[in-house]
Motif scaffolding. Structure first.
Motif, PDB file in Angstrom:
ATOM      1  N   TRP A  27      17.518  63.971 -57.443  1.00  0.00           N
ATOM      2  CA  TRP A  27      17.609  64.002 -55.988  1.00  0.00           C
ATOM      3  C   TRP A  27      18.214  65.327 -55.528  1.00  0.00           C
ATOM      4  CZ3 TRP A  27      18.643  59.738 -58.984  1.00  0.00           C
ATOM      5  CH2 TRP A  27      17.825  58.619 -58.751  1.00  0.00           C
ATOM      6  N   CYS A  28      17.921  65.676 -54.279  1.00  0.00           N
ATOM      7  CA  CYS A  28      18.428  66.938 -53.717  1.00  0.00           C
ATOM      8  C   CYS A  28      19.914  66.804 -53.389  1.00  0.00           C
ATOM      9  CB  CYS A  28      17.645  67.298 -52.456  1.00  0.00           C
ATOM     10  SG  CYS A  28      18.342  68.733 -51.624  1.00  0.00           S
ATOM     11  N   PRO A  29      20.767  67.710 -53.925  1.00  0.00           N
ATOM     12  CA  PRO A  29      22.198  67.660 -53.636  1.00  0.00           C
ATOM     13  C   PRO A  29      22.567  68.411 -52.352  1.00  0.00           C
ATOM     14  CG  PRO A  29      21.761  69.367 -55.230  1.00  0.00           C
ATOM     15  CD  PRO A  29      20.413  68.796 -54.850  1.00  0.00           C
ATOM     16  N   GLU A  37      24.641  63.904 -47.751  1.00  0.00           N
ATOM     17  CA  GLU A  37      23.729  64.485 -48.732  1.00  0.00           C
ATOM     18  C   GLU A  37      22.281  64.249 -48.329  1.00  0.00           C
ATOM     19  OE1 GLU A  37      22.897  62.699 -52.697  1.00  0.00           O
ATOM     20  OE2 GLU A  37      23.885  64.486 -53.444  1.00  0.00           O
ATOM     21  N   CYS A  38      21.430  65.224 -48.638  1.00  0.00           N
ATOM     22  CA  CYS A  38      19.993  65.108 -48.333  1.00  0.00           C
ATOM     23  C   CYS A  38      19.363  63.970 -49.134  1.00  0.00           C
ATOM     24  CB  CYS A  38      19.313  66.434 -48.640  1.00  0.00           C
ATOM     25  SG  CYS A  38      17.524  66.395 -48.662  1.00  0.00           S
ATOM     26  N   SER A  39      19.616  63.951 -50.463  1.00  0.00           N
ATOM     27  CA  SER A  39      19.138  62.877 -51.345  1.00  0.00           C
ATOM     28  C   SER A  39      17.632  62.701 -51.376  1.00  0.00           C
ATOM     29  CB  SER A  39      19.774  61.528 -50.972  1.00  0.00           C
ATOM     30  OG  SER A  39      21.161  61.591 -51.090  1.00  0.00           O
ATOM     31  N   HIS A  59      10.730  67.040 -50.450  1.00  0.00           N
ATOM     32  CA  HIS A  59      10.528  66.954 -49.000  1.00  0.00           C
ATOM     33  C   HIS A  59      11.916  66.735 -48.396  1.00  0.00           C
ATOM     34  CE1 HIS A  59       6.270  67.004 -49.437  1.00  0.00           C
ATOM     35  NE2 HIS A  59       6.246  65.886 -50.136  1.00  0.00           N
ATOM     36  N   HIS A  60      12.574  67.830 -48.065  1.00  0.00           N
ATOM     37  CA  HIS A  60      13.976  67.765 -47.660  1.00  0.00           C
ATOM     38  C   HIS A  60      14.170  67.049 -46.332  1.00  0.00           C
ATOM     39  CE1 HIS A  60      15.394  70.498 -50.806  1.00  0.00           C
ATOM     40  NE2 HIS A  60      14.266  71.156 -50.616  1.00  0.00           N
ATOM     41  N   GLY A  61      15.337  66.455 -46.151  1.00  0.00           N
ATOM     42  CA  GLY A  61      15.720  65.895 -44.862  1.00  0.00           C
ATOM     43  C   GLY A  61      15.848  67.010 -43.825  1.00  0.00           C
ATOM     44  N   GLU A  62      15.754  66.630 -42.556  1.00  0.00           N
ATOM     45  CA  GLU A  62      15.822  67.606 -41.460  1.00  0.00           C
ATOM     46  C   GLU A  62      17.130  68.399 -41.516  1.00  0.00           C
ATOM     47  OE1 GLU A  62      13.362  67.710 -38.993  1.00  0.00           O
ATOM     48  OE2 GLU A  62      14.363  69.431 -38.055  1.00  0.00           O
ATOM     49  N   GLY A  63      17.006  69.723 -41.655  1.00  0.00           N
ATOM     50  CA  GLY A  63      18.205  70.554 -41.628  1.00  0.00           C
ATOM     51  C   GLY A  63      18.915  70.687 -42.964  1.00  0.00           C
ATOM     52  N   CYS A  64      18.301  70.175 -44.039  1.00  0.00           N
ATOM     53  CA  CYS A  64      18.922  70.306 -45.372  1.00  0.00           C
ATOM     54  C   CYS A  64      19.112  71.777 -45.707  1.00  0.00           C
ATOM     55  CB  CYS A  64      18.044  69.647 -46.432  1.00  0.00           C
ATOM     56  SG  CYS A  64      18.599  69.994 -48.122  1.00  0.00           S
ATOM     57  N   ASP A  65      20.299  72.134 -46.212  1.00  0.00           N
ATOM     58  CA  ASP A  65      20.557  73.556 -46.455  1.00  0.00           C
ATOM     59  C   ASP A  65      19.948  74.044 -47.759  1.00  0.00           C
ATOM     60  OD1 ASP A  65      22.356  72.302 -48.159  1.00  0.00           O
ATOM     61  OD2 ASP A  65      23.864  73.845 -47.928  1.00  0.00           O
ATOM     62  N   GLU A  66      19.327  73.159 -48.520  1.00  0.00           N
ATOM     63  CA  GLU A  66      18.601  73.602 -49.715  1.00  0.00           C
ATOM     64  C   GLU A  66      17.138  73.870 -49.396  1.00  0.00           C
ATOM     65  OE1 GLU A  66      19.442  74.583 -52.538  1.00  0.00           O
ATOM     66  OE2 GLU A  66      21.187  73.517 -53.327  1.00  0.00           O
ATOM     67  N   SER A  67      16.681  73.437 -48.221  1.00  0.00           N
ATOM     68  CA  SER A  67      15.293  73.710 -47.867  1.00  0.00           C
ATOM     69  C   SER A  67      15.204  75.166 -47.465  1.00  0.00           C
ATOM     70  CB  SER A  67      14.841  72.809 -46.714  1.00  0.00           C
ATOM     71  OG  SER A  67      15.571  73.094 -45.551  1.00  0.00           O
TER      72      SER A  67
HETATM   73 ZN   LIG Z   1      17.344  68.637 -49.496  1.00  0.00          ZN
END
Ligand SMILES: [Zn+2]
Length: 275
Positions: A27-29, A37-39, A59-67
């Motif tokens: 999962w995305c941290p 967490e984006c998860s 497919h990152h959550g809105e505003g995820c800083d890893e996207s």
């Molecule tokens: Zn993410």
């Protein structure tokens, strides 16, 4: 994205999954703007390609800083040699507070809801290219990069309305954060949690392993609530990061860094899943 989280909560690098027959669930941290967490589920791309750099994708959550809006190509990918020039990698750190609204050319606007008639839009001044090119990052993600040794070389950080600073001038590990070196300066301090004391105002003074001059991190009630920390004992042994002013209270031998805004983060995270 070079690091993902597994079901046990541990972070896993691309190199660690490269040799595995079956890729575990990951999962995305990354962190969403509200601090959770984006998860998002993570998969690998181009793991065995000689043409493109391997990466974790989601497919990152809105505003995820890893996207990232940027190309995944990196210097040195086979067939994709390109000149990076002197442009530094720059991260705008999320402080968890409203920041001044700036136009695309870096100038401030009096009213963020009303586009000014004199402000240039949709066009970047060639000499100002770097001002608006910073990717947003959370302190949680910064900590992940510090712990796993994946900090970009020459990284610069933008902290609020201040001019960009070299990351290695403001980030300090607890063991190097002596009074002589850091007193009365703004620092991003990190280390691992050795213990804690409750403060009079329902906050925590967090002690750090091997800290120079026994420097601690002072956390207020608001930050504890934001991270949903009800059991401070669960913090022991985790890595921690915070941004604030290095302070030595009068008549005290022990300095502390008082956490500013929402810059406190732990690894492994305290809040994990949004669902
Ligand atoms: Zn993410």
């Amino acid at each position: 994205m070079d690091v993902a989280r597994n079901a046990a909560g541990d972070l896993v690098t691309l190199e660690q999954v490269r040799g595995l027959a079956v890729i575990p669930d990951l999962w995305c941290p990354g962190e969403l703007p509200d601090g959770e967490e984006c998860s998002a589920e993570v998969w690998t791309t181009a793991l065995h390609s000689t043409k493109k750099a391997a990466a974790f994708a989601a497919h990152h959550g809105e505003g995820c800083d890893e996207s990232s809006q940027r190309s995944k190509d990196r210097p040195g990918d086979a067939g994709h040699q390109h000149q990076q020039g002197a442009r530094p990698v720059r991260w705008r750190m999320r402080l968890g507070v409203a920041e001044p609204s700036t136009g695309p050319d870096g100038r401030r606007r009096p009213n963020p809801d009303r586009p000014g008639q004199l402000t240039r839009r949709h066009r970047t001044e060639p000499t100002q290219q770097e001002a608006d090119s910073a990717d947003q990052r959370s302190f949680s993600t910064l900590l992940v990069n510090l712990v796993y040794g994946t900090m970009p070389a020459g990284l610069e950080l933008v902290l609020g309305g201040q001019d960009p600073v070299p990351a290695n001038s403001v980030i300090v590990h607890a063991r190097d954060a002596s009074i002589a070196a850091r007193l009365n300066t703004d620092v991003i301090i990190w280390g691992s949690v050795a213990g804690y004391t409750r403060t009079r105002w329902d906050g925590l003074m967090i002690r750090l392993t091997d800290a120079a001059d026994q420097v601690a991190i002072l956390v207020d009630k608001k930050n504890l609530a934001r991270l949903n920390i009800t059991d401070a004992g669960a913090l022991l042994g985790r890595h921690v990061i915070a941004f604030g002013r290095y302070t030595l209270p009068e008549e005290s031998k022990r300095p502390h860094v008082r956490t500013l805004h929402a810059t406190l983060a732990f690894n492994p995270r305290v809040i994990r899943r949004r669902r």
